[in-house]
Write a protein that holds these residues in place. Sequence first.
Motif, PDB file in Angstrom:
ATOM      1  N   SER A 171       0.845  -1.193   0.000  1.00 53.72           N
ATOM      2  CA  SER A 171       0.000   0.000   0.000  1.00 53.72           C
ATOM      3  C   SER A 171       0.876   1.237   0.000  1.00 53.72           C
ATOM      4  O   SER A 171       2.074   1.184   0.301  1.00 53.72           O
ATOM      5  N   ALA A 211       0.766   3.628   2.123  1.00 53.69           N
ATOM      6  CA  ALA A 211       1.211   3.838   3.509  1.00 53.69           C
ATOM      7  C   ALA A 211       2.438   2.983   3.808  1.00 53.69           C
ATOM      8  O   ALA A 211       3.385   3.452   4.454  1.00 53.69           O
ATOM      9  N   ASP A 212       2.446   1.740   3.360  1.00 52.72           N
ATOM     10  CA  ASP A 212       3.597   0.857   3.561  1.00 52.72           C
ATOM     11  C   ASP A 212       4.851   1.417   2.882  1.00 52.72           C
ATOM     12  O   ASP A 212       5.945   1.375   3.447  1.00 52.72           O
ATOM     13  N   GLU A 263       6.103   4.485   4.841  1.00 50.56           N
ATOM     14  CA  GLU A 263       6.728   4.019   6.082  1.00 50.56           C
ATOM     15  C   GLU A 263       8.109   3.441   5.814  1.00 50.56           C
ATOM     16  O   GLU A 263       9.085   3.772   6.501  1.00 50.56           O
ATOM     17  N   GLN A 279      -2.277  12.070   3.609  1.00 48.62           N
ATOM     18  CA  GLN A 279      -1.871  10.659   3.591  1.00 48.62           C
ATOM     19  C   GLN A 279      -0.546  10.471   4.322  1.00 48.62           C
ATOM     20  O   GLN A 279      -0.341   9.482   5.019  1.00 48.62           O
ATOM     21  N   TYR A 293      -1.307  10.643   7.980  1.00 50.52           N
ATOM     22  CA  TYR A 293      -1.864   9.366   8.437  1.00 50.52           C
ATOM     23  C   TYR A 293      -0.742   8.379   8.767  1.00 50.52           C
ATOM     24  O   TYR A 293      -0.752   7.744   9.826  1.00 50.52           O
ATOM     25  N   VAL A 294       0.231   8.268   7.892  1.00 45.20           N
ATOM     26  CA  VAL A 294       1.348   7.343   8.116  1.00 45.20           C
ATOM     27  C   VAL A 294       2.113   7.739   9.376  1.00 45.20           C
ATOM     28  O   VAL A 294       2.433   6.898  10.219  1.00 45.20           O
ATOM     29  N   THR A 352       0.075   6.958  12.609  1.00 43.81           N
ATOM     30  CA  THR A 352      -0.242   5.554  12.904  1.00 43.81           C
ATOM     31  C   THR A 352       0.978   4.641  12.955  1.00 43.81           C
ATOM     32  O   THR A 352       0.943   3.614  13.625  1.00 43.81           O
ATOM     33  N   ARG A 353       2.045   5.006  12.277  1.00 46.44           N
ATOM     34  CA  ARG A 353       3.194   4.101  12.177  1.00 46.44           C
ATOM     35  C   ARG A 353       4.453   4.587  12.878  1.00 46.44           C
ATOM     36  O   ARG A 353       5.394   3.818  13.063  1.00 46.44           O
TER      37      ARG A 353
END
Length: 141
Positions: free
Chosen positions: A4, A6-7, A10, A42, A45-46, A49-50
Amino acid sequence: MKKSLADKIEEYLKVLIERSENRQVEIQRSELAETFDCVPSQVTYVLSTRFTEETGYLTESRRGGKGYVKITRLDDSDLKSDTFRRELISFIDEMRDKKNISSKEAEMLKFLTNYAFQGFAVEEKNRIFKALKKALENYLL
């Protein structure tokens, strides 16, 4: 299996952090969004959350035209002293919520708490965090 967005963000940030000398990276949210052809939310968000304290990272953010995000990888000694640091941060937030100090003062105290003692041994950090909390409690009396 396809990663994704996000991945990918990260993974990119973690590589930058690992390659840095001081285990931290300072980036602009908009530049990172441009790199990954996405909107800044976006990236936010990363980051939220990460790259949390629970996952071993400290994230500082400054918004605006010259805004940036600084991500620091905490080492094991930082994680061990984290209980006393978190207690102090919670107390600072409580002081701010009760209007004993301004939001700006709270942010300054939290910044100092998070960054000023990085080179100190765990035992020394714990003593400092306890002493700072006691001093702030006495300030309120």
